[in-house]
Design an enzyme around this catalytic site. Structure first.
Site, PDB file in Angstrom:
ATOM      1  N   MET D   1     -47.062  85.713 -64.550  1.00  0.00           N
ATOM      2  CA  MET D   1     -46.550  84.353 -64.437  1.00  0.00           C
ATOM      3  C   MET D   1     -45.281  84.233 -65.293  1.00  0.00           C
ATOM      4  O   MET D   1     -45.355  84.655 -66.448  1.00  0.00           O
ATOM      5  CB  MET D   1     -47.614  83.415 -64.999  1.00  0.00           C
ATOM      6  CG  MET D   1     -47.803  82.110 -64.270  1.00  0.00           C
ATOM      7  SD  MET D   1     -46.494  80.933 -64.644  1.00  0.00           S
ATOM      8  CE  MET D   1     -46.778  80.569 -66.375  1.00  0.00           C
ATOM      9  N   PRO D   2     -44.242  83.720 -64.753  1.00  0.00           N
ATOM     10  CA  PRO D   2     -44.028  83.275 -63.385  1.00  0.00           C
ATOM     11  C   PRO D   2     -43.674  84.430 -62.427  1.00  0.00           C
ATOM     12  O   PRO D   2     -43.547  85.583 -62.830  1.00  0.00           O
ATOM     13  CB  PRO D   2     -42.844  82.322 -63.535  1.00  0.00           C
ATOM     14  CG  PRO D   2     -42.072  82.857 -64.675  1.00  0.00           C
ATOM     15  CD  PRO D   2     -43.092  83.431 -65.612  1.00  0.00           C
ATOM     16  N   TYR D   3     -43.534  84.037 -61.163  1.00  0.00           N
ATOM     17  CA  TYR D   3     -43.178  84.975 -60.102  1.00  0.00           C
ATOM     18  C   TYR D   3     -41.974  84.396 -59.370  1.00  0.00           C
ATOM     19  O   TYR D   3     -42.024  83.236 -58.926  1.00  0.00           O
ATOM     20  CB  TYR D   3     -44.362  85.153 -59.151  1.00  0.00           C
ATOM     21  CG  TYR D   3     -44.046  85.948 -57.918  1.00  0.00           C
ATOM     22  CD1 TYR D   3     -44.054  87.337 -57.945  1.00  0.00           C
ATOM     23  CD2 TYR D   3     -43.735  85.318 -56.709  1.00  0.00           C
ATOM     24  CE1 TYR D   3     -43.767  88.075 -56.805  1.00  0.00           C
ATOM     25  CE2 TYR D   3     -43.442  86.050 -55.566  1.00  0.00           C
ATOM     26  CZ  TYR D   3     -43.465  87.427 -55.621  1.00  0.00           C
ATOM     27  OH  TYR D   3     -43.166  88.163 -54.501  1.00  0.00           O
ATOM     28  N   HIS D  41     -42.363  88.265 -63.268  1.00  0.00           N
ATOM     29  CA  HIS D  41     -42.134  89.225 -62.184  1.00  0.00           C
ATOM     30  C   HIS D  41     -41.041  88.708 -61.253  1.00  0.00           C
ATOM     31  O   HIS D  41     -41.044  87.530 -60.891  1.00  0.00           O
ATOM     32  CB  HIS D  41     -43.422  89.434 -61.390  1.00  0.00           C
ATOM     33  CG  HIS D  41     -44.487  90.136 -62.171  1.00  0.00           C
ATOM     34  ND1 HIS D  41     -44.793  91.457 -61.990  1.00  0.00           N
ATOM     35  CD2 HIS D  41     -45.288  89.722 -63.172  1.00  0.00           C
ATOM     36  CE1 HIS D  41     -45.753  91.820 -62.828  1.00  0.00           C
ATOM     37  NE2 HIS D  41     -46.078  90.773 -63.564  1.00  0.00           N
TER      38      HIS D  41
END
Lengths: 66, 66, 66, 66, 66, 66
Positions: D1-3, D41
């Site tokens: 998190m986050p993506y 990511h």
């Protein structure tokens, strides 16, 4: 073009933070890839903390901050 | 890595079911692909039943269970 | 319904592993949510290792296994 | 998190540009939302120019630069 | 805005078919929602037949046409 | 198969408009690609107007209609 989708947990992201995300991502597309900001789209998805899992746990159970 | 997105209709998925989905998908990544659970992210999207179409119909109109 | 998208780095995922991912995810939807397997769709995206970043690095630079 | 998922047309994006996109987006998540870079990511999808449409035309037909 | 993503199996979709998909989806957004075609983006993803599963089987194993 | 995701801003899309989007997209898949409507899935995401950015601005700030 381009299209950028940001997924974060839904934890009180403010309107000002959303503005900064949109501006920052758009600037990056212009600087790195010489894209046209007028056709750069950014979509922010705020995901409920029970609906995001990492390390086999719900985010709401495991993490305080990530 | 990896990242798994599950989209289901929004029909009272319980917290316990979400936990089982997150655990089950993460286990699968570990067993089949030897991925690290600490970096395995699962996001569950619950889609309103009027916003999912199949066979040219809204899910809310056509299906009772699928 | 449901629809599940699995994103992994493109590192020689075998046909047999893909079969196991599809079967495993489908079984999970049936067991946890009583979904119909005939309408459960699974899409696997294999992302080039230069195109996945984590911790501010390309996967191809930083990770051997994750 | 986050993506974060970045979709651009497939027009010779260099490895160096990909690095800058990954670093820039990760920095933005840290600065604006205080996210942990280790769990941030970024996935870059390069879409063939025949597969992106805007203004009812294929990108490959209409645009030279956007 | 809007953004439409079409995912189909990679089975020799022709350039002419892609044009028709882009035009058809864009027309629909204009007619039904009065959207501006100039800001309507359509992205077509062609998914390898081993990477799409339905009914717990790879598309490449089970289906001839769907 | 196929799977189509439509993202629009959340501005009072009516149930009737959603029906027309689902029917129109499904018809297009049948006509252009000879797909089976029974396995054609359409998911509509309505994105809050503060969460969609274009031209470095929030949709809620800049656009009245697009």
């Amino acid at each position: 073009m381009p299209y950028i989708n940001i997924k974060v947990t839904d934890e009180n992201v403010t309107r000002d933070q959303k503005k900064k995300l949109i501006e920052g991502v758009t600037d990056l597309m212009v600087e790195v890839l010489q894209k046209n900001p007028a056709t750069t789209h950014v979509v922010i998805d705020e995901v409920p903390v029970d609906n995001w899992g990492v390390n086999s746990k719900m985010y709401s159970e495991k993490f305080k901050k990530s």
